[in-house]
Each structure stands twice: as C-alpha cells, then as structure tokens.
Design a protein around this motif. Structure first.
Motif, PDB file in Angstrom:
ATOM      1  N   ARG A 230       0.862  -1.187   0.000  1.00  0.00           N
ATOM      2  CA  ARG A 230       0.000   0.000   0.000  1.00  0.00           C
ATOM      3  C   ARG A 230       0.894   1.232   0.000  1.00  0.00           C
ATOM      4  N   LEU A 231       0.861   1.974  -1.096  1.00  0.00           N
ATOM      5  CA  LEU A 231       1.684   3.177  -1.222  1.00  0.00           C
ATOM      6  C   LEU A 231       0.913   4.434  -0.861  1.00  0.00           C
ATOM      7  N   GLY A 232      -0.391   4.392  -1.005  1.00  0.00           N
ATOM      8  CA  GLY A 232      -1.222   5.544  -0.663  1.00  0.00           C
ATOM      9  C   GLY A 232      -0.989   6.767  -1.530  1.00  0.00           C
ATOM     10  N   GLY A 233      -0.354   6.598  -2.700  1.00  0.00           N
ATOM     11  CA  GLY A 233      -0.099   7.736  -3.576  1.00  0.00           C
ATOM     12  C   GLY A 233       1.004   8.654  -3.101  1.00  0.00           C
ATOM     13  N   ASP A 234       1.808   8.197  -2.139  1.00  0.00           N
ATOM     14  CA  ASP A 234       2.823   9.052  -1.508  1.00  0.00           C
ATOM     15  C   ASP A 234       4.217   8.974  -2.131  1.00  0.00           C
ATOM     16  N   TYR A 235       4.401   8.179  -3.191  1.00  0.00           N
ATOM     17  CA  TYR A 235       5.738   7.980  -3.743  1.00  0.00           C
ATOM     18  C   TYR A 235       5.780   8.358  -5.215  1.00  0.00           C
ATOM     19  N   ARG A 236       6.980   8.641  -5.685  1.00  0.00           N
ATOM     20  CA  ARG A 236       7.201   9.059  -7.066  1.00  0.00           C
ATOM     21  C   ARG A 236       7.770   7.937  -7.925  1.00  0.00           C
ATOM     22  N   LEU A 237       8.723   7.174  -7.373  1.00  0.00           N
ATOM     23  CA  LEU A 237       9.407   6.121  -8.133  1.00  0.00           C
ATOM     24  C   LEU A 237       9.528   4.840  -7.326  1.00  0.00           C
ATOM     25  N   PHE A 238       9.506   3.730  -8.041  1.00  0.00           N
ATOM     26  CA  PHE A 238       9.880   2.424  -7.479  1.00  0.00           C
ATOM     27  C   PHE A 238      11.077   1.975  -8.293  1.00  0.00           C
ATOM     28  N   ILE A 239      12.221   1.791  -7.637  1.00  0.00           N
ATOM     29  CA  ILE A 239      13.453   1.451  -8.336  1.00  0.00           C
ATOM     30  C   ILE A 239      14.018   0.135  -7.816  1.00  0.00           C
ATOM     31  N   GLY A 240      14.878  -0.464  -8.606  1.00  0.00           N
ATOM     32  CA  GLY A 240      15.549  -1.699  -8.240  1.00  0.00           C
ATOM     33  C   GLY A 240      16.106  -2.352  -9.488  1.00  0.00           C
TER      34      GLY A 240
ATOM     35  N   SER B  43      11.041 -27.782  -1.104  1.00  0.00           N
ATOM     36  CA  SER B  43      11.502 -26.425  -0.825  1.00  0.00           C
ATOM     37  C   SER B  43      11.527 -25.627  -2.124  1.00  0.00           C
ATOM     38  N   GLY B  44      11.483 -24.310  -1.983  1.00  0.00           N
ATOM     39  CA  GLY B  44      11.483 -23.441  -3.149  1.00  0.00           C
ATOM     40  C   GLY B  44      12.772 -22.662  -3.275  1.00  0.00           C
ATOM     41  N   SER B  45      13.219 -22.488  -4.515  1.00  0.00           N
ATOM     42  CA  SER B  45      14.422 -21.717  -4.798  1.00  0.00           C
ATOM     43  C   SER B  45      14.101 -20.706  -5.888  1.00  0.00           C
ATOM     44  N   PRO B  46      14.475 -19.433  -5.721  1.00  0.00           N
ATOM     45  CA  PRO B  46      14.124 -18.419  -6.713  1.00  0.00           C
ATOM     46  C   PRO B  46      14.934 -18.535  -7.996  1.00  0.00           C
ATOM     47  N   LEU B  47      14.251 -18.358  -9.129  1.00  0.00           N
ATOM     48  CA  LEU B  47      14.913 -18.287 -10.423  1.00  0.00           C
ATOM     49  C   LEU B  47      15.079 -16.834 -10.859  1.00  0.00           C
ATOM     50  N   ALA B  48      14.361 -15.934 -10.205  1.00  0.00           N
ATOM     51  CA  ALA B  48      14.474 -14.503 -10.481  1.00  0.00           C
ATOM     52  C   ALA B  48      14.128 -13.755  -9.201  1.00  0.00           C
ATOM     53  N   ALA B  49      14.728 -12.591  -9.040  1.00  0.00           N
ATOM     54  CA  ALA B  49      14.514 -11.813  -7.820  1.00  0.00           C
ATOM     55  C   ALA B  49      14.656 -10.323  -8.123  1.00  0.00           C
ATOM     56  N   ILE B  50      14.206  -9.500  -7.175  1.00  0.00           N
ATOM     57  CA  ILE B  50      14.387  -8.054  -7.275  1.00  0.00           C
ATOM     58  C   ILE B  50      15.454  -7.649  -6.273  1.00  0.00           C
ATOM     59  N   GLY B  51      16.475  -6.959  -6.765  1.00  0.00           N
ATOM     60  CA  GLY B  51      17.554  -6.493  -5.913  1.00  0.00           C
ATOM     61  C   GLY B  51      17.428  -5.020  -5.585  1.00  0.00           C
ATOM     62  N   LYS B  52      17.778  -4.659  -4.372  1.00  0.00           N
ATOM     63  CA  LYS B  52      17.795  -3.279  -3.867  1.00  0.00           C
ATOM     64  C   LYS B  52      16.518  -2.506  -4.208  1.00  0.00           C
ATOM     65  N   PRO B  53      15.344  -3.077  -3.912  1.00  0.00           N
ATOM     66  CA  PRO B  53      14.116  -2.321  -4.186  1.00  0.00           C
ATOM     67  C   PRO B  53      14.015  -1.108  -3.254  1.00  0.00           C
ATOM     68  N   ALA B  54      13.510  -0.008  -3.802  1.00  0.00           N
ATOM     69  CA  ALA B  54      13.364   1.201  -2.998  1.00  0.00           C
ATOM     70  C   ALA B  54      12.228   2.060  -3.557  1.00  0.00           C
ATOM     71  N   LEU B  55      11.557   2.745  -2.663  1.00  0.00           N
ATOM     72  CA  LEU B  55      10.544   3.718  -3.042  1.00  0.00           C
ATOM     73  C   LEU B  55      11.117   5.110  -2.830  1.00  0.00           C
ATOM     74  N   VAL B  56      10.912   5.990  -3.796  1.00  0.00           N
ATOM     75  CA  VAL B  56      11.452   7.344  -3.732  1.00  0.00           C
ATOM     76  C   VAL B  56      10.303   8.339  -3.684  1.00  0.00           C
ATOM     77  N   LYS B  57      10.351   9.247  -2.716  1.00  0.00           N
ATOM     78  CA  LYS B  57       9.302  10.284  -2.606  1.00  0.00           C
ATOM     79  C   LYS B  57       9.573  11.434  -3.535  1.00  0.00           C
TER      80      LYS B  57
END
Length: 98
Positions: free
Chosen positions: A4-14, A84-98
């Motif tokens: 839930r971002l609530g419309g408070d962010y400008r960018l999602f990066i990673g 067990s599960g092992s990831p084949l793809a992932a998101i690195g260094k995710p960040a939200l920017v205001k």
C-alpha cells in the motif's frame, strides 16, 4: 506481493536478477516460463521474462506517482524441489522514492 503506497511515492526502483543459486544448479529448462510483472493500481507498469544463465541484472525505475497499491507478481520464478522453493528470479535493492 502487494504494497500500500497511498499515492505518496514518485518512483519504485531496483533491478531484476537471476540469483546465484539458480546459476550454480543449472535450472535453465525452468526459465522458459518465468516472468516477473509489476502493477500499479492493477495497471501493468513493467514485465520481464526469458531469464537464463546469461541474464545480466536489469535495472528499472517505475513512475508510481498517485499509485495507491503496488503489486509485484512472480510467475513460475520459483523452482520447487523436494519440498523447498528456490528463486529463479529476484528483485535487488528495491526502494521507493518520494
């Protein structure tokens, strides 16, 4: 995964990458159907597929201005083996920017 971002962010990066575990164990035949998609308020913002052992990290910077809900969908990006599960793809260094 939904946030839930609530419309408070400008960018999602990673960046999207293939984890070392997947590279070391040669699960290349599972990458054919792997896909990662990111939605903002149910509108597709980003998608990537076709992962393999040579895939370099793919950076992204998504405009999420006004987005109330961000959803990250991993389709067929987890290899299940012996319970067990092992990831084949992932998101690195995710960040939200205001």
């Amino acid at each position: 995964i939904e946030y839930r971002l609530g419309g408070d962010y400008r960018l999602f990066i990673g960046y999207v990458y293939v984890p070392d575990y997947a590279l070391k164990n040669g699960y290349h035949h599972y990458w054919d159907t792997a896909e990662l998609s990111i939605y903002g308020d149910d509108q597709l913002l980003f998608t990537i597929s076709g992962f393999n052992e040579k895939t370099e990290p793919v950076p992204f910077a998504l405009n999420v201005e006004g987005v109330k809900f961000l959803k990250v969908v991993f389709d067929h990006t987890i290899l299940y083996h012996q319970g067990s599960g092992s990831p084949l793809a992932a998101i690195g260094k995710p960040a939200l920017v205001k």
